[in-house]
Design a protein around this motif. Sequence first.
Motif, mmCIF file in Angstrom:
data_model
loop_
_atom_site.group_PDB
_atom_site.id
_atom_site.type_symbol
_atom_site.label_atom_id
_atom_site.label_comp_id
_atom_site.label_asym_id
_atom_site.label_seq_id
_atom_site.Cartn_x
_atom_site.Cartn_y
_atom_site.Cartn_z
ATOM 1 N N ASP A 61 0.819 -1.209 0.000
ATOM 2 C CA ASP A 61 0.000 0.000 0.000
ATOM 3 C C ASP A 61 0.857 1.265 0.000
ATOM 4 O OD1 ASP A 61 0.916 -0.556 2.555
ATOM 5 O OD2 ASP A 61 -0.884 0.206 3.568
ATOM 6 N N MET A 62 1.961 1.256 0.741
ATOM 7 C CA MET A 62 2.847 2.417 0.756
ATOM 8 C C MET A 62 3.564 2.577 -0.579
ATOM 9 S SD MET A 62 4.471 2.474 4.605
ATOM 10 C CE MET A 62 5.383 3.990 4.259
ATOM 11 N N ALA A 63 3.985 1.460 -1.171
ATOM 12 C CA ALA A 63 4.651 1.529 -2.477
ATOM 13 C C ALA A 63 3.705 2.073 -3.540
ATOM 14 C CB ALA A 63 5.156 0.137 -2.869
ATOM 15 N N ASP A 155 11.625 7.188 4.455
ATOM 16 C CA ASP A 155 10.371 6.580 4.880
ATOM 17 C C ASP A 155 9.896 7.287 6.149
ATOM 18 O OD1 ASP A 155 8.404 4.908 5.954
ATOM 19 O OD2 ASP A 155 9.540 3.059 5.644
ATOM 20 N N ILE A 156 8.659 7.761 6.164
ATOM 21 C CA ILE A 156 8.114 8.466 7.316
ATOM 22 C C ILE A 156 8.250 7.635 8.597
ATOM 23 C CG2 ILE A 156 5.875 9.064 8.361
ATOM 24 C CD1 ILE A 156 5.151 10.466 5.798
ATOM 25 N N PHE A 157 8.111 6.338 8.501
ATOM 26 C CA PHE A 157 8.148 5.498 9.699
ATOM 27 C C PHE A 157 9.565 5.081 10.090
ATOM 28 C CE2 PHE A 157 3.828 4.877 7.948
ATOM 29 C CZ PHE A 157 3.112 5.353 9.030
ATOM 30 N N HIS A 158 10.555 5.468 9.281
ATOM 31 C CA HIS A 158 11.967 5.231 9.606
ATOM 32 C C HIS A 158 12.745 6.473 9.158
ATOM 33 C CE1 HIS A 158 10.217 1.171 9.323
ATOM 34 N NE2 HIS A 158 11.116 0.827 10.224
ATOM 35 N N MET A 159 12.524 7.562 9.863
ATOM 36 C CA MET A 159 13.050 8.848 9.411
ATOM 37 C C MET A 159 14.578 8.916 9.549
ATOM 38 S SD MET A 159 10.802 10.937 8.124
ATOM 39 C CE MET A 159 11.212 12.644 8.460
ATOM 40 N N VAL A 173 -0.180 14.850 4.143
ATOM 41 C CA VAL A 173 0.556 13.591 4.006
ATOM 42 C C VAL A 173 0.093 12.530 5.000
ATOM 43 C CG1 VAL A 173 2.845 12.529 4.176
ATOM 44 C CG2 VAL A 173 2.588 14.778 3.097
ATOM 45 N N LEU A 174 -0.095 12.911 6.244
ATOM 46 C CA LEU A 174 -0.394 11.928 7.295
ATOM 47 C C LEU A 174 -1.602 11.072 6.934
ATOM 48 C CD1 LEU A 174 0.065 14.175 10.469
ATOM 49 C CD2 LEU A 174 1.780 12.757 9.312
ATOM 50 N N HIS A 175 -2.625 11.687 6.325
ATOM 51 C CA HIS A 175 -3.843 10.939 6.011
ATOM 52 C C HIS A 175 -3.660 9.962 4.851
ATOM 53 C CE1 HIS A 175 -4.452 15.053 4.054
ATOM 54 N NE2 HIS A 175 -4.195 14.237 3.039
ATOM 55 N N HIS A 176 -2.524 10.006 4.182
ATOM 56 C CA HIS A 176 -2.240 9.044 3.115
ATOM 57 C C HIS A 176 -1.326 7.911 3.580
ATOM 58 C CE1 HIS A 176 -4.401 11.239 0.120
ATOM 59 N NE2 HIS A 176 -3.623 12.289 0.170
ATOM 60 N N ALA A 286 -5.090 8.379 -4.896
ATOM 61 C CA ALA A 286 -4.553 7.930 -3.613
ATOM 62 C C ALA A 286 -5.099 6.561 -3.222
ATOM 63 C CB ALA A 286 -4.890 8.944 -2.535
ATOM 64 N N PRO A 287 -4.257 5.535 -3.116
ATOM 65 C CA PRO A 287 -4.759 4.232 -2.668
ATOM 66 C C PRO A 287 -5.249 4.267 -1.221
ATOM 67 C CG PRO A 287 -2.604 4.031 -3.717
ATOM 68 C CD PRO A 287 -2.838 5.489 -3.491
ATOM 69 N N THR A 288 -4.636 5.139 -0.416
ATOM 70 C CA THR A 288 -4.989 5.257 0.995
ATOM 71 C C THR A 288 -5.307 6.710 1.309
ATOM 72 O OG1 THR A 288 -3.479 3.450 1.567
ATOM 73 C CG2 THR A 288 -4.186 4.889 3.362
#
Length: 327
Positions: A61-63, A155-159, A173-176, A286-288
């Motif tokens: 989903d992120m990709a 990557d937002i989750f591994h800044m 961005v956060l909502h995606h 946007a997929p998400t």
Amino acid sequence: MRDGLLPFLRCPVCQGNLSLATDERVGPHVMRGRLHCAACQRDYPIVGGVPRLLSRDLPPDMAHTARNFGQSWRMWNQIDDERYRWQFLRWVQPLQPTAFADRLVLDMGCGKGRHLRVASQFGAREVIGVDLSEAVDVAFANTRDLDRVHVVQGDIFHMPVVRDFDLAFSIGVLHHTPDPAKAFAVLADLVRPGGTVACWVYGRENNGWIVNAVDPVRIGLTSRLPSSVVRALSFGLTSALFAGIGLVYQPASKLGIKPFYSDYMIYLRDLGFCETQNIVYDHLIAPTAAYLPRAEVERWFDDAGLVARSLTWVQKVSWAGVGQKTV
């Protein structure tokens, strides 16, 4: 990449310091090279002037999200500094340009770099933009003339940056992300005690029709279509939207009448056709996408221990939040 970026970078896996090896320079920029983490022995390439500090294979989903938005920013790569300053101040209200002066600033999810330019124009000491997608190439091209602006793919989750920013923001961005609350917690963690956190996200209030009618079409169909097809579709929808603004919303505004979505429609009129088409396109690809109620966004700020909090209902469709990290 400018040499001045190096002190602010960290290994996204172990948070170790990085060393720089240069293969090619153009002016002040390292165009090709690598960054090495002595702590965990990982290497990260610098390609096209941008450090590529990605630590993992992305979930599907992120990709998918990164790919679609990367294509979007390549198509809508123009810069309009005056328009973007006006737009940005709506999204970080009540912050004013003085809030950025002489600050170390982070843009988490920098897209094509428009807000990096704005923060620099507001007098930021250094501005670092991080984005997951190939939009970083557009952002680098749009900011390479600015001495204190830097772009990183991460990557937002591994800044891959220090946890010592004076001001960190994330706009649209956060909502995606697959976990908006976690992404906000990461944003807040990157700010020093006493620093400022700001975000802008889609609101759930007044957007039920999108959640119920548009989202199923976006998820099941339009986010999977070729970009050329979605661009043509977004042009047709934007044309119809502007016709409705001209025929309904503008006359109503002159009469002092405010139909549903009036504030947002007048905002789109002022924003212009091209920028509005970009917004329509992004809603389709946007997929998400999460639409967040006020109470949930408030919880983010509470959980992060942010005080002096402000939450503004922007055009009655989205939330702009600002808070200060406790000392």
